[in-house]
Write a protein that holds these residues in place. Structure first.
Motif, PDB file in Angstrom:
ATOM      1  N   ASP A 119      24.329 -13.409 -39.570  1.00 43.54           N
ATOM      2  CA  ASP A 119      23.611 -13.414 -40.844  1.00 43.54           C
ATOM      3  C   ASP A 119      22.170 -12.937 -40.690  1.00 43.54           C
ATOM      4  N   GLY A 120      21.758 -12.655 -39.454  1.00 42.15           N
ATOM      5  CA  GLY A 120      20.430 -12.096 -39.223  1.00 42.15           C
ATOM      6  C   GLY A 120      19.301 -13.120 -39.223  1.00 42.15           C
ATOM      7  N   TRP A 121      19.616 -14.374 -38.887  1.00 41.98           N
ATOM      8  CA  TRP A 121      18.606 -15.429 -38.943  1.00 41.98           C
ATOM      9  C   TRP A 121      17.920 -15.720 -37.604  1.00 41.98           C
ATOM     10  N   ALA A 122      18.398 -15.132 -36.527  1.00 42.69           N
ATOM     11  CA  ALA A 122      17.914 -15.542 -35.199  1.00 42.69           C
ATOM     12  C   ALA A 122      16.403 -15.378 -35.063  1.00 42.69           C
ATOM     13  N   THR A 129      10.706 -22.056 -35.688  1.00 42.78           N
ATOM     14  CA  THR A 129      10.984 -23.332 -34.995  1.00 42.78           C
ATOM     15  C   THR A 129      10.665 -23.270 -33.501  1.00 42.78           C
ATOM     16  N   GLY A 130      10.435 -22.053 -32.974  1.00 38.92           N
ATOM     17  CA  GLY A 130      10.149 -21.916 -31.542  1.00 38.92           C
ATOM     18  C   GLY A 130      11.401 -21.941 -30.686  1.00 38.92           C
ATOM     19  N   LEU A 131      12.571 -22.089 -31.327  1.00 45.71           N
ATOM     20  CA  LEU A 131      13.826 -22.259 -30.576  1.00 45.71           C
ATOM     21  C   LEU A 131      14.694 -21.011 -30.656  1.00 45.71           C
ATOM     22  N   ILE A 132      15.460 -20.795 -29.618  1.00 49.12           N
ATOM     23  CA  ILE A 132      16.481 -19.759 -29.665  1.00 49.12           C
ATOM     24  C   ILE A 132      17.717 -20.421 -30.258  1.00 49.12           C
ATOM     25  N   PRO A 133      18.251 -19.888 -31.371  1.00 54.63           N
ATOM     26  CA  PRO A 133      19.346 -20.585 -32.051  1.00 54.63           C
ATOM     27  C   PRO A 133      20.459 -20.984 -31.092  1.00 54.63           C
ATOM     28  N   ARG A 189      12.823 -30.176 -32.105  1.00 57.07           N
ATOM     29  CA  ARG A 189      14.107 -29.862 -31.477  1.00 57.07           C
ATOM     30  C   ARG A 189      15.260 -29.864 -32.480  1.00 57.07           C
ATOM     31  N   THR A 190      14.964 -29.992 -33.762  1.00 52.83           N
ATOM     32  CA  THR A 190      16.049 -30.031 -34.750  1.00 52.83           C
ATOM     33  C   THR A 190      16.458 -28.628 -35.189  1.00 52.83           C
ATOM     34  N   MET A 191      15.569 -27.638 -34.984  1.00 55.48           N
ATOM     35  CA  MET A 191      15.786 -26.277 -35.494  1.00 55.48           C
ATOM     36  C   MET A 191      15.670 -26.234 -37.022  1.00 55.48           C
ATOM     37  N   LEU A 192      14.999 -27.256 -37.587  1.00 52.38           N
ATOM     38  CA  LEU A 192      14.767 -27.297 -39.035  1.00 52.38           C
ATOM     39  C   LEU A 192      13.278 -27.410 -39.329  1.00 52.38           C
ATOM     40  N   PHE A 193      12.458 -27.474 -38.268  1.00 57.05           N
ATOM     41  CA  PHE A 193      11.057 -27.834 -38.429  1.00 57.05           C
ATOM     42  C   PHE A 193      10.169 -26.642 -38.102  1.00 57.05           C
TER      43      PHE A 193
END
Ligand code: ADP
Length: 498
Positions: A119-122, A129-133, A189-193
């Motif tokens: 979906d192109g969100w990475a 979020t600083g995270l790799i999905p 670490r939630t990938m929502l923040f």
């Protein structure tokens, strides 16, 4: 009022719940630990029963207090540190979990993450979020619960459910359902923040169809969350932090450039980058560090999937060792690994390679290779992997790394520590107290409660047990690293060959 003699650290880990009571010198006065069941409903799935997390954590806390006869009015504060990312959803009215907790290791949402990439969100996710999905983080786990537990989405939309990482779950229960909160390190670490704006990211929430009302309030790590009456009197809860960030704090990693390396089952390297949220191009994660007051500090993090686990493998599967400490005697019985390299990519390779299909690889075998050489090559692999992360961190942060503070079970191995110092050309410092995760939670809590005055008082508590200094030539170091890089290339080639 009674003098406050202790700070309690609740250390809620993946396989066990622990409680440690620390005194003002940061000394361990009482410790109790209890394992709880791991639930594997399907291959690749991992769950915990939230009630078992809670009951073991409450139980060890009571026992640790009883053991030294510590009364509630002698406790200055409670600090919580926890396994990160693990996701709990409960009913706001009854407090009952609506299903088991989905543990960070659980891979059930891997396909959801692949869809997210398609979906192109990475890129957006990493920027915000600083995270790799990845399925490790809470976002896709929470979405899975809302999508798959009957009635969950409707109830969530009506505001009847609460989500939390394990810290939130404990705080909610400790405060009798009064407080629904988490801290920056766990939220990151939630990938929502959004780690830059310090708020839940509405667009990511919308993408996963997660209603805002389910989320906890996000507070600094060192903060008065509430009070608990569960231990026979009132005790303030004044800190919460994810385990790796707590460990960095417990190692006094307060300043930019400070790095700690944990040699546990897996390995974790965290570097404080101060107010600068370094965005990685080498597969490191950007995260929020635990800090006290003022603006937040950031950290870069790299993880090694198999560190001490490789020593366990030597012991349990290959049966080459009686126990883990025995590895050191084999290592020092020989001059070197006789040209052998072991890349323990049992579960793929993480940063800086990110190749999930890489597998364990043994190279350089000749007729003269002995058990001692082989064991040594496995132990050395912990240092090589750590060195790869250190190099990536140095490059990306632009900060010089002059020393490394170590902890975790395998940091007891003197050979490994010396080899790391040699390989990375760096000074290693091993603290007297290797319970750095719990100590970090205690420090964060004690600072907020006024038990410790300031960071200097805490720095004064940090004692070095032993130091390791580099002692090999540059030519030798280069040759060792060159061999390792060759070995990694082989492990990667194996992954890509069809
Ligand atoms: P975790 O907290 O991740 O469960 P620990 O920090 O307790 O892990 O470290 C345990 C790991 O350290 C185990 O994988 C074990 O094999 C390894 N280990 C313990 N002692 C030694 C040693 N002396 N040499 C090498 N590895 C060791």
């Amino acid at each position: 009022m009674k003098e406050k003699n202790y700070v309690i650290a609740m250390d809620q880990g993946t396989t066990s719940s622990r409680c440690i009571l620390f005194d003002r010198q940061g000394k361990v006065c009482s410790v109790v630990q209890k394992e709880f069941p791991q639930i594997y409903p399907q291959p690749g799935w991992v769950e915990h029963n939230p009630m078992e997390i809670l009951s073991t954590q409450m139980g060890v806390t009571m026992e640790a207090m009883q053991k030294i006869d510590a009364r509630p009015d002698e406790i200055a504060a409670i600090g919580i540190t926890n396994q990160r990312e693990t996701t709990v959803v409960w009913d706001a009215a009854t407090g009952a979990p609506i299903c088991n907790a989905i543990v960070w290791q659980c891979r059930r949402t891997a396909d959801r993450i692949e869809r997210l990439r398609r979906d192109g969100w990475a890129e957006t996710i990493q920027r915000r979020t600083g995270l790799i999905p990845d399925a490790y983080f809470s976002a896709s786990k929470l979405a899975w619960i809302l999508d798959n537990i009957p009635g969950a989405r409707k109830r969530a939309e009506r505001g009847e459910l609460r989500f939390g990482t394990v810290d939130s779950w404990l705080i909610w229960n400790l405060t009798g359902g009064k407080v629904h909160a988490t801290d920056y390190t766990n939220a990151s670490r939630t990938m929502l923040f959004d780690i830059h704006q310090l708020c839940w990211d509405q667009e990511i929430l919308d993408y996963f169809h997660i209603p805002h009302s389910i989320l906890p309030q996000v507070c600094p790590s060192s903060h008065r969350y509430g009070t608990t009456e569960k231990f026979g009197g009132s005790i303030p809860i004044t800190a919460s932090a994810g385990d790796q960030q707590a460990a960095l704090f417990g190692q006094c990693g307060f300043d930019p450039g400070d790095v700690k390396s944990t040699y546990g089952t897996g390995g974790f390297l965290l570097m404080n980058t101060g107010s600068d949220a370094v965005q990685s191009t080498k597969g490191l994660l950007t995260t929020i560090a635990a800090s006290v007051g003022g603006p937040v500090s950031y950290a870069v993090e790299g993880s090694i999937f198999v560190a001490g686990a490789a020593i366990q493998w030597l012991r349990d599967e290959l049966r080459l060792l009686r126990d883990a400490p025995q590895s050191e005697r084999y290592c020092t019985a020989v001059e070197d690994a006789h040209g052998v390299y072991v890349v323990p990519a049992f579960a793929g390779l993480g940063a800086p390679y990110w190749e999930p299909y890489a597998r364990g690889t043994i190279l350089g075998l000749t007729r003269g290779v002995s058990k001692e050489h082989f064991v040594r090559a496995v132990v050395e692999s912990l240092a090589y992997q750590t060195n790869d992360l250190l190099l990536a961190m140095k490059e990306e942060s632009g900060l010089p790394i002059t020393s490394l503070k170590v902890d975790g079970g395998a940091s007891a191995n003197n050979f490994l520590m010396q080899f790391q110092a040699d390989l990375s050309n760096i000074r290693l410092e091993r603290p007297q107290c290797i319970e750095t995760t719990a100590l970090g939670a205690a420090y964060l809590a004690g600072l907020s409660a006024g038990y410790w005055k300031d960071l200097d008082e805490i720095r004064a508590n940090w004692g070095r047990e032993r130091e390791f200094l580099p002692s090999i030539s540059e030519a030798k170091r280069d040759a060792l690293i060159k061999g390792w890089n060759r070995a990694v290339r082989c492990a990667l080639a194996w992954a890509r060959e069809d």
